[in-house]
Design an enzyme around this catalytic site. Structure first.
Site, PDB file in Angstrom:
ATOM      1  N   CYS A 214      27.149  34.934  21.829  1.00 31.52           N
ATOM      2  CA  CYS A 214      27.453  36.352  22.043  1.00 31.52           C
ATOM      3  C   CYS A 214      26.188  37.156  22.319  1.00 31.52           C
ATOM      4  CB  CYS A 214      28.190  36.925  20.835  1.00 31.52           C
ATOM      5  SG  CYS A 214      29.773  36.112  20.489  1.00 31.52           S
TER       6      CYS A 214
ATOM      7  N   GLU B  46      61.259  48.157  59.033  1.00 21.69           N
ATOM      8  CA  GLU B  46      62.492  48.859  58.666  1.00 21.69           C
ATOM      9  C   GLU B  46      63.563  47.825  58.351  1.00 21.69           C
ATOM     10  OE1 GLU B  46      62.939  52.030  58.164  1.00 21.69           O
ATOM     11  OE2 GLU B  46      60.941  52.658  58.825  1.00 21.69           O
TER      12      GLU B  46
ATOM     13  N   SER C 111      52.017  51.499  50.099  1.00 19.79           N
ATOM     14  CA  SER C 111      52.206  52.670  49.237  1.00 19.79           C
ATOM     15  C   SER C 111      50.937  53.462  48.978  1.00 19.79           C
ATOM     16  CB  SER C 111      52.822  52.243  47.900  1.00 19.79           C
ATOM     17  OG  SER C 111      51.961  51.362  47.203  1.00 19.79           O
TER      18      SER C 111
ATOM     19  N   LYS D 284      29.647  33.545  31.781  1.00 23.39           N
ATOM     20  CA  LYS D 284      28.733  32.830  30.891  1.00 23.39           C
ATOM     21  C   LYS D 284      29.515  32.118  29.801  1.00 23.39           C
ATOM     22  CE  LYS D 284      27.109  32.628  26.940  1.00 23.39           C
ATOM     23  NZ  LYS D 284      27.890  32.855  25.737  1.00 23.39           N
TER      24      LYS D 284
ATOM     25  N   LYS E  31      58.439  46.019  48.319  1.00 23.68           N
ATOM     26  CA  LYS E  31      59.448  45.121  48.861  1.00 23.68           C
ATOM     27  C   LYS E  31      59.736  44.032  47.848  1.00 23.68           C
ATOM     28  CE  LYS E  31      56.439  41.950  51.450  1.00 23.68           C
ATOM     29  NZ  LYS E  31      56.181  41.350  52.773  1.00 23.68           N
TER      30      LYS E  31
END
Length: 529
Positions: free
Chosen positions: A439, A44, A194, A361, A141
């Site tokens: 790729c 608090e 939260s 990779k 906060k």
């Protein structure tokens, strides 16, 4: 003569920090405790002493009913007044030394830390636990110190630790997994605000969070906390068992026809899809962010290739990795050309800070860029120079740091999970002469990892705390071996005259590749590193 009673043993697994401005109702604490919260901190910052005392007493009454410890943030006087179980101090609060003089000796003391020096000081002060944070950015906060980030938590884990700030169900597994130190230490728990107190269903949210924490902690001691197994489909680590594991995965891919989602380089998307089909997978080449959550539920594995990076694909990449983690499905990261621009470096760091990659990779230049090494340079998407002096150790170190399988491609391919390191010596130079050879390597690895994830490990099924079941290291090895052996066979066909005729021949060989050829040709070396 009487001895000092011991301090209360606290389970830090799910550490609830209060936030009244977010509370939907006064029943949230009871519901959260019933859902699995193990300790409550009353914070608090804006309340005066009288109000803080009233809130603290009310919270303790609820927690005492359920035998849950109460820790007071900052205010030693409030902790003494309500006989709290502990106090949590920030870096600008009362010193640990003074707090110890004022508090009963049975009081647990925790301290927030943000860097190694603060953690070392906390150890010297003899605190009972530290709260490391903020791990993620948070709106609950105002942060006075920089966000630590998941990948930097491990080096702070020299004492009992709780990860703080910004932790949610969507990033909790990433937080736990990414925070394991090189020596195998993990977080004792997570502090949540939260995600629980702002929820309309705090009990269900707490239950989900607690389940993830306990699932992870139960498997933490296995493989230094890595979230995948290295079972080689039930056998010891030998060349023969690795090759037999690859053969088994080849059969299963053709039987199961895994659905493989690929956000990839649009220059070579067609050949990546064709290669996936040729080895037995089924490709989905979707990039719309709106589709990612649904695709994560139905696909077996996911490739994130940053070759042709855009703001749209970047958003989709952020989402699919998180959803894949939630579904405990493998996600392969291919950081194409990461060394070429700062934008690519920043994007890869953001991805790795947000979700857990199962496999990373890249070529030597890309691996060096992620590792922060100047040993290998890059030009665009290509490596230049002689490479790492000790490539096996380089990939092992990065695998340990990132808690991922690391694959470094080149004339010799190196693969490590941080414990076992393997080099593969198959292939043909023409594989490096076609656009997108890296790729399509990522497509192969992703396909085999998707099936490896559905194969029970030697422990007999899903291993608690691991992201997927089965063997991700073996999946990565299979992707490399199948492609490189098919490249050798394609060149030996006699009709290949250069890169233009090599690619279609390669796809044909992937389609017809026989398991006996893999057994006969596989050049596998195990490294002691």
């Amino acid at each position: 003569m009487t001895s000092t009673p011991p301090k209360r043993a606290i389970d830090y697994s799910l550490y609830l920090v209060t936030g009244r401005d977010l509370l939907p109702s006064g029943k949230v604490y009871s519901q959260a405790i019933l859902g699995g919260v193990t300790v409550v901190q009353v914070r608090e910052k804006d309340a005066d002493t009288g109000e803080f005392l009233t809130i603290a007493r009310a919270t303790k009454t609820i927690c005492d009913k359920h035998n849950i410890p109460v820790i007071i943030n900052d205010r030693v006087d409030i902790a003494i007044a309500i006989r709290a179980d502990g106090v949590h101090l920030g870096q600008t609060d009362m010193s640990v030394e003074v707090a110890k003089k004022l508090l009963p000796p049975t009081t647990v003391i925790g301290v927030s830390v943000n860097n190694v020096n603060q953690a070392k000081k906390a150890v010297e002060d003899g605190v009972d636990y530290v709260g490391i944070g903020a791990v993620w950015d948070t709106k609950t906060k105002k942060l006075v110190q920089p966000v630590v980030g998941v990948r930097n938590v491990g080096e702070l884990l020299d004492v009992f630790a709780v990860g703080e700030c910004g932790i949610k169900t969507t990033n909790l597994l990433r937080t736990l997994h990414g925070s394991v130190s090189i020596s195998g230490y993990g977080l004792d728990g997570v502090a949540v605000v939260s995600e629980i107190v702002a929820s309309r269903e705090p009990r269900e949210v707490a239950k989900e969070l607690k389940g993830i924490v306990m699932e992870f902690k139960s498997g933490l001691s296995m493989s230094n906390g890595l979230l995948f197994s290295t079972s080689y489909l039930g056998g010891p680590v030998t060349k023969e068992n690795i090759v037999e594991g690859v053969v088994e995965l080849m059969k299963r891919v053709r039987e199961l026809n895994p659905l493989v989602h690929q956000i990839t380089n649009n220059v070579v998307a067609t050949q990546s899809a064709n290669v996936t089909l040729a080895i037995g997978g089924s490709p989905i080449m979707a990039t719309a962010p709106q589709e990612m959550e649904d695709l994560a539920k139905i696909c077996n594995s996911f490739l994130v290739n940053i070759g042709t990076l855009t703001t749209t694909t970047q958003e989709a990449m952020m989402m699919i990795g998180q959803y894949a983690n939630l579904q405990r499905k493998p996600v392969v990261l291919d950081p194409v050309g990461i060394g070429a621009t700062q934008y690519r470096k920043n994007t890869v760091n953001e991805l790795l800070d947000t979700w857990q990659a199962t496999v990373i990779k890249g070529n030597a230049g890309e691996i060096a860029a992620i590792a922060g090494s100047s040993e290998v340079a890059s030009k665009g998407v290509d490596s230049v120079g002689v490479g790492f002096k000790d490539p096996a150790s380089a990939v092992q170190r990065l695998a340990r740091r990132e808690k991922s399988i690391v694959v470094m491609t080149g004339p010799v391919d190196y693969i490590s999970d941080g414990i076992t390191t393997i080099s593969l010596h198959n292939g043909n130079e023409l594989l490096g002469k076609i656009t997108g050879s890296g790729c399509i390597t990522g497509s192969c690895i992703t396909t085999y990892c998707g099936v490896a994830a559905s194969v029970p490990s030697s422990t007999g099924g899903d291993v608690p705390g691991r992201m997927v079941k089965g063997d991700m290291l073996l999946g990565a090895v299979a992707g490399i071996l199948v492609l490189t052996i098919a490249a050798e066979l394609a060149v030996e066909r006699g009709n290949v005259r250069g890169p233009g005729t090599f690619l279609p021949s390669l796809i044909d060989e992937l389609w017809t590749l026989d398991t006996e050829e893999v057994r006969k040709r596989a050049k596998v070396v195990l490294h002691s590193t």
